[in-house]
Design a protein around this motif. Structure first.
Motif, PDB file in Angstrom:
ATOM      1  N   HIS A 373      -1.507  51.471 -27.743  1.00 17.98           N
ATOM      2  CA  HIS A 373      -0.976  50.586 -26.504  1.00 17.98           C
ATOM      3  C   HIS A 373      -0.814  51.228 -25.406  1.00 17.98           C
ATOM      4  CE1 HIS A 373       0.310  46.705 -28.187  1.00 17.98           C
ATOM      5  NE2 HIS A 373      -0.089  47.288 -29.510  1.00 17.98           N
ATOM      6  N   LEU A 374      -0.519  52.636 -25.171  1.00 19.44           N
ATOM      7  CA  LEU A 374      -0.538  53.404 -23.958  1.00 19.44           C
ATOM      8  C   LEU A 374      -1.964  53.600 -23.586  1.00 19.44           C
ATOM      9  CD1 LEU A 374       2.453  55.877 -24.732  1.00 19.44           C
ATOM     10  CD2 LEU A 374       2.549  54.165 -23.293  1.00 19.44           C
ATOM     11  N   TRP A 375      -2.873  53.920 -24.599  1.00 18.50           N
ATOM     12  CA  TRP A 375      -4.259  54.228 -24.166  1.00 18.50           C
ATOM     13  C   TRP A 375      -4.813  53.080 -23.627  1.00 18.50           C
ATOM     14  CZ3 TRP A 375      -6.591  58.700 -23.638  1.00 18.50           C
ATOM     15  CH2 TRP A 375      -6.297  59.740 -24.334  1.00 18.50           C
ATOM     16  N   ALA A 376      -4.337  51.632 -23.903  1.00 16.26           N
ATOM     17  CA  ALA A 376      -4.862  50.554 -23.495  1.00 16.26           C
ATOM     18  C   ALA A 376      -4.593  50.711 -21.769  1.00 16.26           C
ATOM     19  CB  ALA A 376      -4.404  49.372 -24.190  1.00 16.26           C
ATOM     20  N   VAL A 377      -3.245  50.778 -21.675  1.00 19.91           N
ATOM     21  CA  VAL A 377      -2.805  50.910 -20.102  1.00 19.91           C
ATOM     22  C   VAL A 377      -3.788  52.018 -19.472  1.00 19.91           C
ATOM     23  CG1 VAL A 377      -0.951  51.419 -18.595  1.00 19.91           C
ATOM     24  CG2 VAL A 377      -0.506  50.170 -20.803  1.00 19.91           C
ATOM     25  N   ALA A 378      -3.787  53.232 -20.136  1.00 25.78           N
ATOM     26  CA  ALA A 378      -4.675  54.395 -19.423  1.00 25.78           C
ATOM     27  C   ALA A 378      -6.066  53.691 -19.063  1.00 25.78           C
ATOM     28  CB  ALA A 378      -4.607  55.510 -20.199  1.00 25.78           C
ATOM     29  N   HIS A 379      -6.623  53.048 -20.018  1.00 27.83           N
ATOM     30  CA  HIS A 379      -7.985  52.881 -19.763  1.00 27.83           C
ATOM     31  C   HIS A 379      -8.147  51.830 -18.924  1.00 27.83           C
ATOM     32  CE1 HIS A 379      -8.903  54.376 -24.118  1.00 27.83           C
ATOM     33  NE2 HIS A 379      -9.326  55.367 -23.230  1.00 27.83           N
ATOM     34  N   ASP A 380      -7.275  51.111 -18.589  1.00 24.81           N
ATOM     35  CA  ASP A 380      -7.055  49.935 -17.731  1.00 24.81           C
ATOM     36  C   ASP A 380      -6.686  50.607 -16.422  1.00 24.81           C
ATOM     37  OD1 ASP A 380      -7.400  47.181 -17.799  1.00 24.81           O
ATOM     38  OD2 ASP A 380      -5.534  46.874 -17.151  1.00 24.81           O
ATOM     39  N   LEU A 381      -6.204  51.487 -16.492  1.00 26.70           N
ATOM     40  CA  LEU A 381      -5.730  52.194 -14.708  1.00 26.70           C
ATOM     41  C   LEU A 381      -6.925  53.253 -14.522  1.00 26.70           C
ATOM     42  CD1 LEU A 381      -2.136  52.956 -15.315  1.00 26.70           C
ATOM     43  CD2 LEU A 381      -3.063  51.125 -13.893  1.00 26.70           C
ATOM     44  N   TYR A 382      -7.351  53.875 -15.255  1.00 24.06           N
ATOM     45  CA  TYR A 382      -8.198  54.899 -14.917  1.00 24.06           C
ATOM     46  C   TYR A 382      -9.643  55.012 -15.624  1.00 24.06           C
ATOM     47  CZ  TYR A 382      -3.744  57.064 -13.325  1.00 24.06           C
ATOM     48  OH  TYR A 382      -2.644  56.853 -12.415  1.00 24.06           O
ATOM     49  N   GLY A 383      -9.968  53.836 -16.224  1.00 15.41           N
ATOM     50  CA  GLY A 383     -11.336  53.997 -16.656  1.00 15.41           C
ATOM     51  C   GLY A 383     -11.273  54.519 -18.279  1.00 15.41           C
ATOM     52  N   GLN A 424      -0.867  43.623 -13.327  1.00  9.81           N
ATOM     53  CA  GLN A 424       0.693  43.480 -13.211  1.00  9.81           C
ATOM     54  C   GLN A 424       1.163  42.908 -14.869  1.00  9.81           C
ATOM     55  OE1 GLN A 424       3.077  42.072 -10.219  1.00  9.81           O
ATOM     56  NE2 GLN A 424       2.379  43.966  -8.882  1.00  9.81           N
ATOM     57  N   LYS A 425       0.130  41.706 -14.931  1.00  9.42           N
ATOM     58  CA  LYS A 425       0.552  40.615 -15.961  1.00  9.42           C
ATOM     59  C   LYS A 425       0.263  41.439 -17.399  1.00  9.42           C
ATOM     60  CE  LYS A 425       0.397  35.724 -14.641  1.00  9.42           C
ATOM     61  NZ  LYS A 425      -0.636  35.004 -14.598  1.00  9.42           N
ATOM     62  N   GLN A 426      -1.260  42.344 -17.418  1.00 12.11           N
ATOM     63  CA  GLN A 426      -1.431  43.060 -18.531  1.00 12.11           C
ATOM     64  C   GLN A 426      -0.261  44.033 -18.869  1.00 12.11           C
ATOM     65  OE1 GLN A 426      -5.338  44.168 -17.918  1.00 12.11           O
ATOM     66  NE2 GLN A 426      -6.109  42.471 -18.547  1.00 12.11           N
ATOM     67  N   LEU A 427       0.062  44.681 -17.761  1.00  9.77           N
ATOM     68  CA  LEU A 427       1.162  45.785 -17.932  1.00  9.77           C
ATOM     69  C   LEU A 427       2.461  45.347 -18.419  1.00  9.77           C
ATOM     70  CD1 LEU A 427       1.512  48.905 -17.648  1.00  9.77           C
ATOM     71  CD2 LEU A 427       2.464  48.486 -15.453  1.00  9.77           C
ATOM     72  N   GLN A 428       2.794  44.090 -17.898  1.00  5.45           N
ATOM     73  CA  GLN A 428       4.139  43.288 -18.489  1.00  5.45           C
ATOM     74  C   GLN A 428       4.018  43.258 -19.837  1.00  5.45           C
ATOM     75  OE1 GLN A 428       6.978  43.304 -16.884  1.00  5.45           O
ATOM     76  NE2 GLN A 428       8.079  42.458 -18.680  1.00  5.45           N
ATOM     77  N   THR A 429       2.969  42.848 -20.424  1.00  2.64           N
ATOM     78  CA  THR A 429       2.895  42.569 -22.045  1.00  2.64           C
ATOM     79  C   THR A 429       3.239  43.891 -22.656  1.00  2.64           C
ATOM     80  OG1 THR A 429       0.950  40.861 -21.336  1.00  2.64           O
ATOM     81  CG2 THR A 429       1.278  41.385 -23.432  1.00  2.64           C
ATOM     82  N   GLN A 430       2.509  44.779 -22.125  1.00  6.29           N
ATOM     83  CA  GLN A 430       2.665  46.214 -22.973  1.00  6.29           C
ATOM     84  C   GLN A 430       4.351  46.985 -22.733  1.00  6.29           C
ATOM     85  OE1 GLN A 430       0.347  46.785 -24.742  1.00  6.29           O
ATOM     86  NE2 GLN A 430      -1.485  46.951 -23.890  1.00  6.29           N
ATOM     87  N   ILE A 431       4.661  46.570 -21.515  1.00  2.84           N
ATOM     88  CA  ILE A 431       6.139  46.917 -21.374  1.00  2.84           C
ATOM     89  C   ILE A 431       7.099  46.098 -22.288  1.00  2.84           C
ATOM     90  CG2 ILE A 431       8.023  46.632 -19.868  1.00  2.84           C
ATOM     91  CD1 ILE A 431       6.223  47.286 -17.493  1.00  2.84           C
ATOM     92  N   GLU A 432       6.693  44.952 -22.493  1.00  3.17           N
ATOM     93  CA  GLU A 432       7.688  43.989 -23.514  1.00  3.17           C
ATOM     94  C   GLU A 432       7.441  44.553 -24.856  1.00  3.17           C
ATOM     95  OE1 GLU A 432       6.531  40.147 -22.547  1.00  3.17           O
ATOM     96  OE2 GLU A 432       7.614  40.033 -20.434  1.00  3.17           O
ATOM     97  N   TYR A 433       6.228  44.945 -25.187  1.00  2.00           N
ATOM     98  CA  TYR A 433       5.828  45.377 -26.566  1.00  2.00           C
ATOM     99  C   TYR A 433       6.856  46.603 -26.807  1.00  2.00           C
ATOM    100  CZ  TYR A 433       3.259  47.987 -30.066  1.00  2.00           C
ATOM    101  OH  TYR A 433       2.734  48.564 -31.323  1.00  2.00           O
ATOM    102  N   PHE A 434       6.898  47.456 -25.890  1.00  2.00           N
ATOM    103  CA  PHE A 434       7.616  48.790 -26.066  1.00  2.00           C
ATOM    104  C   PHE A 434       9.253  48.250 -26.068  1.00  2.00           C
ATOM    105  CE2 PHE A 434       3.868  51.268 -24.829  1.00  2.00           C
ATOM    106  CZ  PHE A 434       3.666  51.839 -25.782  1.00  2.00           C
ATOM    107  N   GLU A 435       9.391  47.352 -25.130  1.00  2.34           N
ATOM    108  CA  GLU A 435      11.119  46.968 -25.210  1.00  2.34           C
ATOM    109  C   GLU A 435      11.377  46.394 -26.286  1.00  2.34           C
ATOM    110  OE1 GLU A 435      11.706  45.934 -20.463  1.00  2.34           O
ATOM    111  OE2 GLU A 435      11.078  44.544 -21.769  1.00  2.34           O
ATOM    112  N   HIS A 436      10.330  45.507 -27.321  1.00  4.31           N
ATOM    113  CA  HIS A 436      10.688  44.762 -28.210  1.00  4.31           C
ATOM    114  C   HIS A 436      10.752  45.781 -29.585  1.00  4.31           C
ATOM    115  CE1 HIS A 436       9.123  40.686 -26.475  1.00  4.31           C
ATOM    116  NE2 HIS A 436      10.559  41.032 -26.420  1.00  4.31           N
TER     117      HIS A 436
END
Ligand SMILES: [Zn+2]
Length: 527
Positions: A373-383, A424-436
């Motif tokens: 899930h963290l890698w997904a954010v990284a790829h989304d932000l920086y390729g 932002q929406k995609q990131l929010q999904t990942q934030i919720e994943y970690f919160e849950h």
């Protein structure tokens, strides 16, 4: 075709020329002859009291065998394999005869009573049937009769011999059909069976394996019914091979994979395609594994091995999975475990059911899923695969391993204002994943224990803890093995068909094959 049919046609014409009286006479004679032959065979069968080969039969075997071996001796290029084949081929018929007579003797010795209510059967008759056995086709005669209590016809000898109604396979052939079809597609199974000395058609193998799968399912249903009463539960827990000598952790891992099945609309492929619909369907197969942490160790090559573990697999939905998993857990020591640890990926459905069935279990998110899930954010932000993505994700991966999930969530939240709305929406999904999942992300202690073991400074407690898995790799590799069999290219199953096969495969893996095939004394550790 005409050539073959000519004599029959001639015979028919000849018969047509006969007077009705002559025809009747001929029919009566034919029936009498057949009847006499049947009666003679029945009388002979009824007289069998033990499995034996008489002296002329033994002598014939010896002569045949010696002739076969003599030929091999004349061929210097033929090896032990040729000898093995020759000896097996010579023994085939004597063994078949022996099996037929031994089975006949057992049938004759079986009292003509209902196997369910022990009532003496009325209206008794004698009937033959043929059976596909390990040694070839057998013909058996057995007494049958009407059970007035159960109001049905009973064949006590069939029951005693382990033979099913209208299915010709002997118990060994039943077992081999189940095993071969579980392990390989039927067309390969036919060829392998042939090499094992069994002449089984694809049709028989397939039908028999399916029937065995249904038997396995019935057996499973029976064992699940044991969860219904407190007495049964107690007995089940008491069935454990030996009580534990020291406290242990019971690990449960859960995962799922997709299976492609043909639905009810199978056979209408063309019509469906024309309507623009896909005829195939995908379904979830839910799987779980249960093992004691003290049964998990490492090979010399640092590979994790589990010496004893239980499996469950089903495509009948989540409730079915949980019921099976609960039963397996009880049998593997749920009642005695000091701690229960459930490891799975982040799917909400898993955790809701875990909470329900194993309320006292510690829940742990698979570490590698968290990383993904963290890698997904990284790829989304920086390729994908960029040095920037790696540089950004590295400290966050470390925070996850240090149990600092709140710091991870804070870093992700900080990012938000700098992003476009869709990001932002995609990131929010990942934030919720970690919160849950925050409370399921405790890896630090195990990490520290493993380091201490490597450094040689570990305490006894740390040595134990180092074995605790961080992810659900054990069940993932099992899923992969099941998939290899069930997901072969072009392999389609019906719902009923694949549940039956899943059930058989799981019975085999759990070392409970003998529950279905008591003749197969089975103790080898298969995992
Ligand atoms: Zn009865």
């Amino acid at each position: 075709m005409t050539l073959i049919n000519t004599p029959t046609r001639q015979a028919r014409r000849a018969r047509a020329r006969q007077t009705p009286a002559a025809q009747n006479q001929r029919l009566t004679e034919e029936i009498m002859t057949q009847g006499a032959a049947q009666a003679a065979a029945a009388a002979q069968a009824a007289a069998v009291t033990k499995g034996y080969l008489n002296d002329p039969e033994l002598q014939a075997w010896r002569t045949d065998l010696e002739a076969r071996l003599a030929i091999i001796h004349q061929h210097p290029e033929q090896n032990l394999g040729h000898l093995e084949e020759a000896i097996a081929a010579a023994a085939q018929e004597p063994l078949r005869l022996l099996a037929q007579r031994a089975a006949q003797a057992k049938a004759n010795a079986t009292p003509c009573q209902c196997h369910q209510c022990q009532e003496e059967l009325t209206d008794q008759k004698y009937l033959s049937r043929s059976i596909d056995s390990r040694f070839g086709p057998l013909v058996l005669w057995r007494r049958y009769g009407w059970c007035p209590q159960c109001e049905t016809w009973r064949f006590p000898a069939d029951h005693a011999l382990g033979l099913a109604k209208k299915a010709p396979a002997s118990p060994y052939v039943q077992e081999l059909s189940a095993l071969l079809v579980t392990k390989m597609p039927p067309e390969q199974a036919v060829a392998v069976a042939q090499r094992l000395g069994l002449d089984l058609s694809r049709c028989l193998l397939h039908r028999e394996a399916h029937r065995q799968g249904l038997r396995a399912q019935a057996w499973r249903a029976q064992t699940l019914a044991q969860l219904d009463t407190w007495e049964d539960l107690q007995q089940l827990a008491g069935d454990l091979e030996r009580p534990p000598t020291q406290p242990f952790t019971l690990v449960i891992e859960i995962d799922a994979w997709n299976i492609r099945e043909r639905g009810e609309d199978w056979g209408q492929t063309q019509a469906l395609r024309q309507q623009g619909k896909k005829p195939e369907r995908w379904h979830w197969v839910y799987m779980g594994t249960v093992f004691r942490l003290d049964h998990r160790g490492q090979t010399a090559g640092q590979r994790a091995v589990i010496t004893q573990r239980g499996y469950v697999a089903t495509r009948l939905g989540l409730d079915a999975l949980m019921a099976q998993l609960y039963r397996e857990a009880i049998q593997r020591g749920l009642g005695q475990a000091q701690q229960v640890l459930v490891i799975a990926d982040g799917a909400v459905w898993i955790w809701n059911l875990v909470q329900d069935r194993f309320p006292y279990a510690r829940q742990q998110l698979d570490l590698w899923h968290a990383d993904e899930h963290l890698w997904a954010v990284a790829h989304d932000l920086y390729g994908r695969g960029t040095p920037e993505a790696c540089a950004w994700v590295a400290p966050l991966l470390q925070q996850v391993r240090d149990d600092q999930t709140s710091a991870v969530i804070a870093s992700l939240t900080e990012l938000k204002p700098r992003l476009l709305e869709t990001q932002q929406k995609q990131l929010q999904t990942q934030i919720e994943y970690f919160e849950h999942n925050a409370h399921r992300m405790k890896y630090k202690e195990v990490m520290a224990a493993r380091k201490a073991v490597e450094a040689g400074t570990a305490t006894a407690e740390q040595i134990k803890l180092a074995h605790q898995p961080l992810g659900s790799g054990a069940i993932e590799s099992t899923c992969h093995q099941y998939q290899c069999r069930f997901k072969r290219t072009g392999q389609f199953w019906t719902t009923a068909g694949d549940e039956a096969l899943l059930c058989l495969e799981t019975l085999w893996r759990n070392g409970r094959w003998h529950e279905l095939y008591p003749h197969a004394k089975f103790s080898a550790a298969l995992n």
